[in-house]
Design a protein around this motif. Structure first.
Motif, PDB file in Angstrom:
ATOM      1  N   ARG A 132       0.836  -1.185   0.000  1.00 36.20           N
ATOM      2  CA  ARG A 132       0.000   0.000   0.000  1.00 36.20           C
ATOM      3  C   ARG A 132       0.874   1.239   0.000  1.00 36.20           C
ATOM      4  N   ARG A 181      -3.842   3.489  -0.485  1.00 38.85           N
ATOM      5  CA  ARG A 181      -4.315   2.664  -1.589  1.00 38.85           C
ATOM      6  C   ARG A 181      -3.446   1.418  -1.724  1.00 38.85           C
ATOM      7  N   TYR A 182      -4.112   0.297  -1.972  1.00 38.23           N
ATOM      8  CA  TYR A 182      -3.373  -0.945  -2.143  1.00 38.23           C
ATOM      9  C   TYR A 182      -2.806  -1.018  -3.552  1.00 38.23           C
ATOM     10  N   ARG A 204      -9.911  -3.879  -3.520  1.00 36.04           N
ATOM     11  CA  ARG A 204      -9.747  -4.461  -2.186  1.00 36.04           C
ATOM     12  C   ARG A 204     -10.290  -5.881  -2.132  1.00 36.04           C
ATOM     13  N   ASP A 246      -6.627  -0.187   9.382  1.00 34.70           N
ATOM     14  CA  ASP A 246      -7.120  -0.727   8.115  1.00 34.70           C
ATOM     15  C   ASP A 246      -6.385  -2.005   7.752  1.00 34.70           C
ATOM     16  N   LEU A 293      -7.984  -5.801   7.235  1.00 38.28           N
ATOM     17  CA  LEU A 293      -7.755  -6.631   6.052  1.00 38.28           C
ATOM     18  C   LEU A 293      -7.267  -8.021   6.450  1.00 38.28           C
TER      19      LEU A 293
END
Length: 334
Positions: free
Chosen positions: A80, A85-86, A144, A230, A234
């Motif tokens: 990320r 943002r991944y 995601r 976050d 995940l």
């Protein structure tokens, strides 16, 4: 023209296997393309760090050590950027280094997708006009979920129960005993279909919860930053989906085994006379359904005989298993 020396540095286990499968990559046909000489090194270059910058620095060290012109890292780490943002790829064409997140490919058709991604990366970095650092983020809509699916498939949920031998033995023993128990027959015959569905959901949920608690699989953020929270969400989502898929596979397998066992050893007419109830072969399907729920719970209790390390080894990919082991050691040392 002198060939480009390309290094593929891969995390152990699945990434290393993938690197060896694609080491025969060749550049696109054309007179302006150098040949590629690819060397594979298995190295846990993302161990102990969730930072993509650290991974890139380690890749550059490997490139200098092996005198590679280009280095690409293959990892199961979800990448990320600073904006949260991944990423699929983080690349530095100027220094000819890049890292590719395999879970971000989605987990399906991994061989073809990895070959295409690595070929594109090496081809771009071999271009002398590429000088600026760049990255390839996943799309905000759906990216995601693709990453999460890739993480779950990387954990190989179908190997969960075979990896927990005590749980497997307990589940099979529970099912074998329950199938020939007259009380279980009466209970199965008395339950409506919706109660059987509730029993199925409850048994799977109980086993998943037990594995998370007993194996200490719940990930906690390192700090109070939004990025850390976050990241933990995940990882925890991937854990729950992996365990749920693994236990569901176990449930279906137990149903099939118990149904075969019931057809082999039981005579519904004889059992019906004994219980003063009208039973037939269709009732064996209901019996196997109910017994599968009981056997699943029995298997979950049997997993309590396993060590935390065995549970993590069965539930996670090699890289995630190492990360969880490191976090467990850090918690024990405090």
């Amino acid at each position: 023209m002198k060939p480009f020396n390309v290094g593929l540095v891969a995390d152990p286990a699945a990434p290393t296997q993938m690197a060896h499968r694609i080491k025969d990559l060749q550049p696109p046909a054309g007179e302006h393309h150098h040949a590629w000489h690819i060397e594979v090194v298995s190295e846990p270059f993302t161990t102990g760090s969730e930072d993509v910058g650290t991974a890139m620095a380690r890749l550059r060290v490997q490139a200098h050590r092996h005198e590679w012109d280009i280095v690409v890292g293959l990892t199961e780490l979800p990448l990320r950027d600073d904006d949260g943002r991944y990423l699929l790829v983080e690349a530095d064409p100027q220094r000819r280094a890049a890292v590719l997140s395999l879970p971000a490919l989605g987990g399906l058709r991994m061989h073809a997708r990895t070959r295409r991604a690595v070929r594109t990366l090496v081809g771009d970095m071999a271009d002398p006009n590429s000088e600026e650092e760049h990255r390839v983020p996943l799309p905000r809509l759906g990216g995601r979920w693709r990453l999460l699916a890739g993480m779950v498939l990387a954990n190989r949920p179908w190997l969960l129960v075979p990896g927990l031998k005590s749980a497997l033995v307990a589940a099979l023993a529970t099912g074998a005993v329950a199938t020939v128990n007259s009380t279980v027959w009466l209970l199965a015959d008395s339950l409506s279909w919706w109660r059987l569905v509730v029993a199925t959901i409850a048994s799977i949920a109980l086993v998943v919860a037990w594995l998370v608690i007993d194996g200490e699989l719940w990930d906690r953020p390192d700090d109070d930053s939004p990025q850390a929270r976050d990241r933990s969400r995940l990882y925890n989502a991937a854990t729950l989906l992996t365990l749920t898929a693994g236990v569901l596979i176990c449930y279906v397998a137990l149903y099939v085994v118990n149904l075969a066992w019931a057809f082999f050893v039981l005579d519904p007419d004889l059992m019906g006379d004994y219980l003063n109830a009208g039973l037939g072969f269709p009732d064996l399907f209901v019996l196997a359904w109910f017994v599968a729920s009981a056997a699943t719970v029995g298997g979950g209790l049997g997993s309590g005989l396993e060590t935390d390390e065995a549970i993590r080894a069965a539930a996670y990919s090699k890289r995630e298993e190492d990360r969880r082991d490191r976090l467990a050691r850090e918690r024990d040392s405090k």
